[in-house]
Scaffold this motif. Structure first.
Motif, PDB file in Angstrom:
ATOM      1  N   LEU A  51       0.817  -1.212   0.000  1.00 66.43           N
ATOM      2  CA  LEU A  51       0.000   0.000   0.000  1.00 66.43           C
ATOM      3  C   LEU A  51       0.855   1.268   0.000  1.00 66.43           C
ATOM      4  N   GLY A  52       2.179   1.118  -0.006  1.00 65.60           N
ATOM      5  CA  GLY A  52       3.044   2.280  -0.134  1.00 65.60           C
ATOM      6  C   GLY A  52       3.725   2.722   1.135  1.00 65.60           C
ATOM      7  N   GLY A  53       3.476   2.023   2.249  1.00 66.63           N
ATOM      8  CA  GLY A  53       4.149   2.371   3.504  1.00 66.63           C
ATOM      9  C   GLY A  53       5.231   1.357   3.815  1.00 66.63           C
ATOM     10  N   ASN A  54       5.656   1.339   5.103  1.00 68.41           N
ATOM     11  CA  ASN A  54       6.598   0.323   5.552  1.00 68.41           C
ATOM     12  C   ASN A  54       7.895   0.335   4.732  1.00 68.41           C
ATOM     13  N   GLY A  79      14.173   2.654   0.479  1.00 67.74           N
ATOM     14  CA  GLY A  79      12.944   2.468  -0.282  1.00 67.74           C
ATOM     15  C   GLY A  79      12.535   1.015  -0.430  1.00 67.74           C
ATOM     16  N   GLU A  80      13.186   0.100   0.371  1.00 70.15           N
ATOM     17  CA  GLU A  80      12.796  -1.303   0.328  1.00 70.15           C
ATOM     18  C   GLU A  80      11.829  -1.587   1.475  1.00 70.15           C
ATOM     19  N   GLN A  81      11.261  -2.811   1.465  1.00 73.96           N
ATOM     20  CA  GLN A  81      10.374  -3.171   2.579  1.00 73.96           C
ATOM     21  C   GLN A  81      11.177  -3.196   3.879  1.00 73.96           C
ATOM     22  N   TRP A  82      10.629  -2.538   4.886  1.00 73.40           N
ATOM     23  CA  TRP A  82      11.365  -2.294   6.122  1.00 73.40           C
ATOM     24  C   TRP A  82      11.187  -3.447   7.110  1.00 73.40           C
TER      25      TRP A  82
END
Lengths: 372, 257
Positions: free
Chosen positions: A200-203, A208-211
């Motif tokens: 969804l554009g967060g995290n 800029g990768e998945q946190w």
């Protein structure tokens, strides 16, 4: 058939659902929780509820929630367990020691599951012994379990020094990679939640990768334990027996409720919760320490009370305990998100909320019993 | 004689060490009747009901239920034989709901072990309605009920779980005037069903006259008088209530103090 008179009991006001909701015993805990969530959000500039913030908060909330559920059920049945914290230390020591030094009696190397199973057998036995001492002696569970608080902490430290020469174990291999069981206890769960958040554009991390990839496994264990406790308490025969035992145990006994078995079973349940707490900790960090779980028994009782459980037994709800765990967990963690705050405010807060909760609970009790 | 007695007690003796609490008591309990058991403190009423309820075992004598000799080893045996005892403390839990109290220890559950709450609510409501209280909300806590209503709940519970003989241990003591009348009304309603025998233990002569069909008077562990409502004179009841001593004697004694 003669006309039935309306009786005195029907003088109680008929209420709509809003009034009923407001009068629910959990409402106080819920309000405090809501205030804390909002206050923490603004005080931390939202950091407490970003991807990592939610994970870290849920981790400590789940820890509190697991032991508070056990403590609350036991309190509803009219007893206390002050040995929870020492039981956590004992179980953690037992598991880490077996992983490092092998199973007792030369049974060879321990798998994570074997270490857990042997430890659980010991802690359940301890819970059974504590329960039996309490119901057979008729002594206050406060004193009996205070005895076990010291006994188990001392046993943990002595065992560590005798076998391990040091009161901590670190540098165990990361069993999560090789054992499904260790992963179940110390790994990650609900990855889909963070995947969806990322999608969804967060995290996102700085690159800029998945946190964050998932919650700590103890979140799942908390949901399971709280869910089962809720089901038992509100929907089963055993739940009715737990309430009956804590309210007036002679009345319960006269109606055929096996009061002693209920109490012994719940002392075993608090031991179980403490063991799960310890297993999640050991397999998450691959370390153990003789001081683990210190003061946790008091925090568990405080959360149970904040959640609306009566000190005198016979009344309480799992839902309230969930709210209490969220409240206390968030405040305990607040120092990490609000840099300017002194961490000791946590205890000031818990003390204040605890006192307020005791007064609120007393009012609830008086309302239910008609002011007696 | 109104048919066969449901329960018959013959020559019951109970000794506690050297002390004889009951010295040969006989009773007949008929369905659809209220049997008032009267006597002063220490007359042996409590000992007698504890034997009937299976708490104590008799030293001598025999209890017959429906003509068959029975021995109660525990309260459970007595309950199974249809003896339901409602003690003064009622064995109710204040913080729990009416329904949860009604089914305490004998909950109805489905195959998965989950309580059938709706069915239990309905049964608790209907059973209490049968003997005179309409509870709109069986989920309310017993703590909100009056003393008389709690009696009714305890009585309804005993009947629902199969009591054919209902032992009421001083149900009207410790209640206000209006609530005492409520309990007596409940007793009458249970009597009207015709299939339940009631043993009504009381200190209160007026209450016993209002509902009882048959009387047994105890003093110092013995039956000092018994009879049906019609066969006993008002003055006779009062005399027996005082443990057999002539009222005139008592008055004289009081005068001389």
């Amino acid at each position: 058939m003669d006309v039935i008179e309306r009786s005195e009991s029907d003088r109680l006001r008929q209420e709509n659902w809003i009034q009923r909701t407001v009068r629910r015993p959990e409402i106080g805990a819920f309000m405090v929780m809501a205030v804390i969530i909002v206050a923490l959000y603004f005080a931390s500039d939202g950091r407490a509820f970003n991807a990592l913030g939610v994970k870290n908060n849920v981790a400590i909330i789940a820890q509190f929630g697991i032991i508070a559920t056990g403590a609350a059920l036991l309190m509803i049945a009219g007893e206390f367990d002050l040995s929870i914290g020492s039981m956590i230390g004992f179980a953690g020591m037992s598991m880490a020691m077996m992983l490092k030094w092998g199973l007792p009696f030369g049974l060879g190397e321990a798998t994570p599951f074997a270490a857990f199973a042997v430890t659980l057998a010991m802690t359940l036995t301890l819970g059974w012994i504590i329960g039996n001492i309490v119901v057979r002696s008729g002594l206050s569970s406060f004193i009996v379990t205070l005895g076990f608080l010291f006994f188990l902490r001392g046993t943990t430290e002595v065992s560590f020094r005798l076998i391990n020469k040091s009161t901590q174990i670190s540098g165990l291999p990361d069993y999560k990679e090789t054992s499904w069981f260790a992963d179940l206890m110390g790994g990650e769960v609900f990855g889909w939640f963070y995947d969806a958040w990322f999608w969804l554009g967060g995290n996102l991390n700085r690159k800029g990768e998945q946190w964050v990839t998932g919650f700590d496994a103890r979140f799942l264990w908390w949901i399971l334990i709280a869910g089962v406790a809720w089901l038992i308490l509100s929907r089963t025969q055993l739940g009715n027996w737990i309430f009956a035992t804590g309210d007036d145990k002679e009345a319960a006994r006269a109606n055929g409720v096996p009061v002693n078995k209920v109490k012994i079973g719940l002392f075993m349940f608090t031991a179980f919760c403490a063991t799960i707490f310890a297993a999640c900790q050991v397999f998450d960090t691959n370390t153990s320490d003789a001081a683990k779980g210190n003061l946790k028994e008091l925090e568990a009782i405080a959360i149970a009370v904040v959640g609306g459980t009566l000190m005198t037994g016979g009344f309480g709800s799992v839902l309230g305990v969930i709210f209490g765990a969220v409240t206390v967990g968030l405040v305990a963690n607040a120092v990490f998100f609000i840099p300017w705050i002194d961490g000791s405010w946590f205890r000031v807060f818990v003390g204040t909320v605890l006192l307020a909760a005791v007064f609120a609970n007393e009012r609830i009790r008086k309302r239910i019993t008609g002011g007696i | 004689m109104a048919g066969q007695p449901y329960m018959r007690v013959e020559n019951l003796v109970k000794r506690f060490g050297p002390f004889t609490a009951l010295a040969g008591v006989s009773l007949e309990i008929f369905p659809g009747e209220v049997h008032a058991l009267l006597g002063d403190n220490g007359a042996g009423k409590s000992t007698l009901i504890k034997i009937l309820a299976g708490v104590h075992r008799a030293s001598e004598g025999q209890i017959y239920v429906e003509g068959r000799p029975v021995t109660f080893r525990s309260p459970r045996d007595a309950t199974a034989a249809g003896i339901g005892t409602v003690y003064q403390d009622l064995a109710l839990n204040q913080l729990m709901s009416v329904t949860r109290n009604f089914f305490m220890g004998r909950e109805i559950k489905n195959r998965l072990g989950v309580l059938k709450m709706d069915e239990m609510d309905r049964i608790a409501h209907d059973e209490m309605l049968k003997i005179g209280i309409d509870f709109s909300d069986p989920t309310q806590a017993v703590g909100t009920m009056s003393g008389g209503q709690r009696q009714t709940l305890a009585i309804a519970r005993a009947i629902y779980f199969g009591a054919k003989v209902l032992i009421l241990d001083e149900p009207t003591s410790a209640l206000g005037q209006k609530q005492q009348m409520g309990v007596l009304k409940t007793i009458k309603k249970v009597r009207k069903r015709g299939d339940i025998a009631i043993i009504f233990i009381t200190h209160n002569e007026i209450h016993s006259r209002l509902v009882a069909d048959r009387y047994t008077f105890l003093a110092l562990g013995k039956v000092i008088g018994a009879g049906t409502r019609d066969s006993l004179e008002h003055g006779e009841i009062r005399r027996l209530m005082a443990g057999g001593a002539e009222m005139a004697d008592l008055e004289q004694e009081l005068e001389s103090v």
